[in-house]
Design a protein around this motif. Structure first.
Motif, PDB file in Angstrom:
ATOM      1  N   VAL A 144      -2.777  13.651   1.856  1.00 29.04           N
ATOM      2  CA  VAL A 144      -1.629  13.763   0.542  1.00 29.04           C
ATOM      3  C   VAL A 144      -3.313  12.991   0.123  1.00 29.04           C
ATOM      4  O   VAL A 144      -4.302  12.787   0.414  1.00 29.04           O
ATOM      5  CB  VAL A 144      -1.103  13.288   1.040  1.00 29.04           C
ATOM      6  CG1 VAL A 144       0.115  13.229   1.843  1.00 29.04           C
ATOM      7  CG2 VAL A 144      -1.267  11.913   2.075  1.00 29.04           C
ATOM      8  N   GLY A 145      -2.567  12.658  -0.903  1.00 27.28           N
ATOM      9  CA  GLY A 145      -3.323  12.026  -2.165  1.00 27.28           C
ATOM     10  C   GLY A 145      -3.455  10.651  -1.957  1.00 27.28           C
ATOM     11  O   GLY A 145      -2.736   9.859  -1.397  1.00 27.28           O
ATOM     12  N   GLU A 146      -4.382   9.889  -2.394  1.00 28.34           N
ATOM     13  CA  GLU A 146      -4.863   8.249  -2.434  1.00 28.34           C
ATOM     14  C   GLU A 146      -2.849   8.082  -2.590  1.00 28.34           C
ATOM     15  O   GLU A 146      -2.949   6.983  -2.950  1.00 28.34           O
ATOM     16  CB  GLU A 146      -6.033   7.971  -2.684  1.00 28.34           C
ATOM     17  CG  GLU A 146      -6.823   7.984  -1.657  1.00 28.34           C
ATOM     18  CD  GLU A 146      -8.478   7.484  -2.633  1.00 28.34           C
ATOM     19  OE1 GLU A 146      -8.504   5.932  -2.740  1.00 28.34           O
ATOM     20  OE2 GLU A 146      -9.427   8.129  -3.222  1.00 28.34           O
ATOM     21  N   ARG A 147      -3.220   8.387  -4.016  1.00 26.96           N
ATOM     22  CA  ARG A 147      -1.863   7.763  -4.884  1.00 26.96           C
ATOM     23  C   ARG A 147      -0.128   7.863  -3.183  1.00 26.96           C
ATOM     24  O   ARG A 147       0.428   6.986  -3.899  1.00 26.96           O
ATOM     25  CB  ARG A 147      -1.762   8.462  -5.881  1.00 26.96           C
ATOM     26  CG  ARG A 147      -0.775   7.735  -7.246  1.00 26.96           C
ATOM     27  CD  ARG A 147      -0.197   8.834  -7.790  1.00 26.96           C
ATOM     28  NE  ARG A 147       0.517   7.892  -8.873  1.00 26.96           N
ATOM     29  CZ  ARG A 147       0.738   8.687 -10.049  1.00 26.96           C
ATOM     30  NH1 ARG A 147       0.060  10.199 -10.843  1.00 26.96           N
ATOM     31  NH2 ARG A 147       1.062   7.944 -11.110  1.00 26.96           N
ATOM     32  N   MET A 148      -0.730   8.919  -2.979  1.00 27.26           N
ATOM     33  CA  MET A 148       0.592   9.126  -2.526  1.00 27.26           C
ATOM     34  C   MET A 148       0.626   7.723  -1.336  1.00 27.26           C
ATOM     35  O   MET A 148       1.440   7.501  -0.447  1.00 27.26           O
ATOM     36  CB  MET A 148       0.646  10.127  -1.765  1.00 27.26           C
ATOM     37  CG  MET A 148       2.251  10.202  -0.826  1.00 27.26           C
ATOM     38  SD  MET A 148       3.609  10.349  -1.524  1.00 27.26           S
ATOM     39  CE  MET A 148       4.176  11.739  -2.473  1.00 27.26           C
ATOM     40  N   VAL A 149      -0.761   7.845  -0.847  1.00 27.53           N
ATOM     41  CA  VAL A 149      -1.291   6.757   0.506  1.00 27.53           C
ATOM     42  C   VAL A 149      -0.370   4.896  -0.253  1.00 27.53           C
ATOM     43  O   VAL A 149       0.060   4.675   0.697  1.00 27.53           O
ATOM     44  CB  VAL A 149      -2.277   6.151   0.974  1.00 27.53           C
ATOM     45  CG1 VAL A 149      -2.362   5.679   1.696  1.00 27.53           C
ATOM     46  CG2 VAL A 149      -2.342   7.516   2.048  1.00 27.53           C
ATOM     47  N   LYS A 150      -1.252   4.837  -1.323  1.00 19.04           N
ATOM     48  CA  LYS A 150      -0.591   3.388  -2.043  1.00 19.04           C
ATOM     49  C   LYS A 150       1.109   3.407  -2.054  1.00 19.04           C
ATOM     50  O   LYS A 150       1.536   2.667  -2.118  1.00 19.04           O
ATOM     51  CB  LYS A 150      -0.466   4.005  -3.226  1.00 19.04           C
ATOM     52  CG  LYS A 150      -1.899   3.092  -3.241  1.00 19.04           C
ATOM     53  CD  LYS A 150      -3.094   3.697  -4.909  1.00 19.04           C
ATOM     54  CE  LYS A 150      -4.669   2.958  -4.769  1.00 19.04           C
ATOM     55  NZ  LYS A 150      -5.000   2.930  -6.700  1.00 19.04           N
ATOM     56  N   LYS A 151       1.663   5.024  -2.457  1.00 19.18           N
ATOM     57  CA  LYS A 151       3.049   4.274  -2.557  1.00 19.18           C
ATOM     58  C   LYS A 151       3.627   4.358  -0.888  1.00 19.18           C
ATOM     59  O   LYS A 151       4.611   3.709  -0.299  1.00 19.18           O
ATOM     60  CB  LYS A 151       3.698   6.022  -3.419  1.00 19.18           C
ATOM     61  CG  LYS A 151       3.485   5.847  -4.521  1.00 19.18           C
ATOM     62  CD  LYS A 151       4.495   7.567  -4.800  1.00 19.18           C
ATOM     63  CE  LYS A 151       4.322   7.974  -6.066  1.00 19.18           C
ATOM     64  NZ  LYS A 151       4.936   8.568  -7.179  1.00 19.18           N
ATOM     65  N   TYR A 152       3.275   4.784   0.364  1.00 19.68           N
ATOM     66  CA  TYR A 152       3.812   4.909   1.575  1.00 19.68           C
ATOM     67  C   TYR A 152       3.073   3.387   2.081  1.00 19.68           C
ATOM     68  O   TYR A 152       4.445   2.850   2.510  1.00 19.68           O
ATOM     69  CB  TYR A 152       2.685   5.583   2.599  1.00 19.68           C
ATOM     70  CG  TYR A 152       2.747   7.665   2.207  1.00 19.68           C
ATOM     71  CD1 TYR A 152       4.609   7.702   1.686  1.00 19.68           C
ATOM     72  CD2 TYR A 152       2.255   8.478   3.016  1.00 19.68           C
ATOM     73  CE1 TYR A 152       4.482   8.978   1.783  1.00 19.68           C
ATOM     74  CE2 TYR A 152       2.140   9.430   2.726  1.00 19.68           C
ATOM     75  CZ  TYR A 152       3.255  10.028   2.145  1.00 19.68           C
ATOM     76  OH  TYR A 152       3.542  11.120   2.154  1.00 19.68           O
ATOM     77  N   MET A 153       2.190   3.030   1.102  1.00 19.13           N
ATOM     78  CA  MET A 153       2.442   1.807   1.900  1.00 19.13           C
ATOM     79  C   MET A 153       2.984   1.019   0.835  1.00 19.13           C
ATOM     80  O   MET A 153       3.161  -0.643   1.279  1.00 19.13           O
ATOM     81  CB  MET A 153      -0.060   1.041   1.412  1.00 19.13           C
ATOM     82  CG  MET A 153      -0.341   1.492   2.748  1.00 19.13           C
ATOM     83  SD  MET A 153      -0.342   1.692   4.531  1.00 19.13           S
ATOM     84  CE  MET A 153      -0.603  -0.178   4.149  1.00 19.13           C
ATOM     85  N   ALA A 154       3.718   0.893  -0.243  1.00 19.78           N
ATOM     86  CA  ALA A 154       4.563   0.148  -0.637  1.00 19.78           C
ATOM     87  C   ALA A 154       5.780  -0.094  -0.044  1.00 19.78           C
ATOM     88  O   ALA A 154       6.155  -1.317   0.091  1.00 19.78           O
ATOM     89  CB  ALA A 154       4.291   0.257  -2.682  1.00 19.78           C
ATOM     90  N   GLN A 155       5.769   1.201   0.006  1.00 23.93           N
ATOM     91  CA  GLN A 155       6.918   1.344   1.253  1.00 23.93           C
ATOM     92  C   GLN A 155       7.424   0.959   2.345  1.00 23.93           C
ATOM     93  O   GLN A 155       8.268  -0.437   2.777  1.00 23.93           O
ATOM     94  CB  GLN A 155       7.663   2.808   1.401  1.00 23.93           C
ATOM     95  CG  GLN A 155       8.938   3.129   1.672  1.00 23.93           C
ATOM     96  CD  GLN A 155       9.060   4.198   2.056  1.00 23.93           C
ATOM     97  OE1 GLN A 155       8.472   5.148   1.546  1.00 23.93           O
ATOM     98  NE2 GLN A 155      10.248   5.106   2.390  1.00 23.93           N
ATOM     99  N   ALA A 156       6.412   0.838   3.329  1.00 22.91           N
ATOM    100  CA  ALA A 156       6.190   0.103   4.162  1.00 22.91           C
ATOM    101  C   ALA A 156       5.938  -1.573   4.754  1.00 22.91           C
ATOM    102  O   ALA A 156       6.347  -2.414   4.654  1.00 22.91           O
ATOM    103  CB  ALA A 156       4.504   0.851   5.118  1.00 22.91           C
ATOM    104  N   LEU A 157       5.231  -2.275   3.209  1.00 20.86           N
ATOM    105  CA  LEU A 157       4.545  -3.033   3.490  1.00 20.86           C
ATOM    106  C   LEU A 157       6.392  -3.935   2.383  1.00 20.86           C
ATOM    107  O   LEU A 157       6.603  -5.403   2.936  1.00 20.86           O
ATOM    108  CB  LEU A 157       3.932  -3.571   2.605  1.00 20.86           C
ATOM    109  CG  LEU A 157       2.343  -3.409   2.570  1.00 20.86           C
ATOM    110  CD1 LEU A 157       1.714  -3.420   1.137  1.00 20.86           C
ATOM    111  CD2 LEU A 157       2.118  -4.231   3.960  1.00 20.86           C
ATOM    112  N   LEU A 158       7.438  -3.160   2.526  1.00 14.40           N
ATOM    113  CA  LEU A 158       8.337  -3.751   1.370  1.00 14.40           C
ATOM    114  C   LEU A 158       9.332  -3.873   2.472  1.00 14.40           C
ATOM    115  O   LEU A 158      10.047  -5.166   3.448  1.00 14.40           O
ATOM    116  CB  LEU A 158       9.519  -2.808   0.243  1.00 14.40           C
ATOM    117  CG  LEU A 158      10.880  -2.989   0.197  1.00 14.40           C
ATOM    118  CD1 LEU A 158      11.377  -4.413  -0.954  1.00 14.40           C
ATOM    119  CD2 LEU A 158      11.282  -1.647  -1.108  1.00 14.40           C
TER     120      LEU A 158
END
Length: 173
Positions: A144-158
């Motif tokens: 995936v793209g880095e942007r998607m990784v950022k979204k994944y991380m935001a979801q996990a951190l939430l």
């Protein structure tokens, strides 16, 4: 409420011995079996079976008990892995028994939280947090793209923040 109480008492009286035997065979430990049988009936109090058929009641109890066994084994694996890594640390840094219990419970809750997340979200979180991989490398690994990784991380951190609030609430009460 008396009807529920009477039906629960009947269900317990009819099936407890059978369930305890089933769990003893599955766990090979009578104390753990007794604990999980108790936990099974506690769950039944919250979600009584609608079936009155004897075999379906047993099937319902066995399904709940099976899930509790899986949770039990998973918790044991987590605890064993943590204790093995803890054994490598100097004795002076060892946590107290109370701290150990809190840490094991927290590990179990984090594991359960990660299991509820979508696979790529939990994988991205673990790659970043446990393996220290940068987002670019995680993106390549997941396709995936880095942007998607950022979204994944935001979801996990939430979800981590929510879990932290829940655990803080449990500790304060």
């Amino acid at each position: 409420m008396e009807i529920v109480s009477t039906s629960f008492t009947h269900l317990y009286g009819t099936h407890h011995r059978w369930l305890l035997g089933l769990l003893r065979r599955r766990l090979n430990d009578r104390w753990d079996a007794a604990d999980l049988a108790h936990d099974t009936f506690i769950r039944i109090l919250n979600r009584p079976p609608v079936e009155t058929d004897h075999l379906r009641q047993r099937s319902y109890l066995a399904t709940i008990a099976r899930g509790l066994c899986i949770d039990h084994w998973r918790r044991r694996q987590l605890e064993k892995a943590w204790l093995e890594s803890l054994a490598l640390c100097p004795e002076a840094t060892q946590p107290s028994p109370e701290q150990r219990a809190i840490i094991v419970e927290t590990l179990y809750e984090v594991d359960a939280m990660l299991a509820r997340l979508p696979k790529k979200v939990s994988e991205a979180f673990l790659l970043a947090q446990l393996h220290g991989q940068p987002y670019k490398q995680i993106a390549e690994h997941l396709g995936v793209g880095e942007r998607m990784v950022k979204k994944y991380m935001a979801q996990a951190l939430l979800h981590c923040a929510i879990l932290e609030a829940e655990l803080d609430g449990m500790l304060v009460q």
